[in-house]
Design a protein around this motif. Structure first.
Motif, short mmCIF file in Angstrom:
data_model
loop_
_atom_site.label_atom_id
_atom_site.label_comp_id
_atom_site.label_asym_id
_atom_site.label_seq_id
_atom_site.Cartn_x
_atom_site.Cartn_y
_atom_site.Cartn_z
N SER A 1 36.02 25.75 32.75
CA SER A 1 34.89 25.12 32.08
C SER A 1 35.40 24.03 31.15
CB SER A 1 34.07 26.15 31.29
OG SER A 1 34.86 26.72 30.26
N GLU B 1 30.56 22.16 37.93
CA GLU B 1 29.92 23.45 38.20
C GLU B 1 30.67 24.22 39.28
OE1 GLU B 1 25.88 22.44 39.12
OE2 GLU B 1 25.29 22.40 37.01
N ALA B 2 31.12 23.51 40.31
CA ALA B 2 31.88 24.15 41.38
C ALA B 2 33.21 24.68 40.84
CB ALA B 2 32.13 23.18 42.53
N ASP B 3 33.90 23.90 40.00
CA ASP B 3 35.14 24.37 39.39
C ASP B 3 34.90 25.65 38.60
OD1 ASP B 3 36.78 22.40 40.37
OD2 ASP B 3 36.82 21.21 38.53
N TYR B 4 33.81 25.67 37.86
CA TYR B 4 33.51 26.85 37.05
C TYR B 4 33.25 28.06 37.93
CZ TYR B 4 31.37 29.98 33.72
OH TYR B 4 31.08 31.07 32.95
N ARG B 5 32.45 27.88 38.99
CA ARG B 5 32.13 29.00 39.88
C ARG B 5 33.36 29.49 40.63
NH1 ARG B 5 27.70 25.90 40.98
NH2 ARG B 5 28.52 25.26 42.98
N LEU B 6 34.20 28.58 41.10
CA LEU B 6 35.34 28.96 41.92
C LEU B 6 36.54 29.43 41.11
CD1 LEU B 6 35.21 26.12 44.59
CD2 LEU B 6 34.55 28.52 44.89
N GLY C 1 36.54 29.53 37.41
CA GLY C 1 36.25 29.88 36.03
C GLY C 1 36.66 28.80 35.04
#
Length: 91
Positions: A71, A62-67, A69
């Motif tokens: 997925s 989730e952090a990778d996705y937020r920071l 993008g």
């Protein structure tokens, strides 16, 4: 949730151990009426560790996705979890 006194643990250790294996949940031990420690079976401990590792992997994704993008698809995520478990020596 089961709660036993330290006296019960001392005097009836085998029964407390059997209960820990049977219920698969932590048993809270009190000393002089206050919470002192928690006892659980080895299997329950390993299951809890696996669950915590999986939660950590989800939070990291989730952090990778937020920071960034970034997925992952379901197959990729499952592969990553298997690789992490394998690296830790957990089946």
């Amino acid at each position: 949730m089961r709660i036993v006194s330290s006296k019960t643990l001392r005097n009836d250790y085998s029964a407390v151990v059997a209960d820990a294996h049977e219920c698969g949940e932590p048993i809270f031990v009190t000393r002089n009426g206050a919470e002192d420690l928690v006892v659980m079976s080895h299997e329950a401990f390993l299951a809890r560790e696996r669950m915590l590792d999986e939660r950590a992997a989800v939070l990291e994704a989730e952090a990778d996705y937020r920071l960034r993008g970034v997925s992952y698809g379901l197959d990729d995520a499952a592969s990553m979890l298997r690789a992490a478990r394998s690296a830790q020596g957990v089946a």
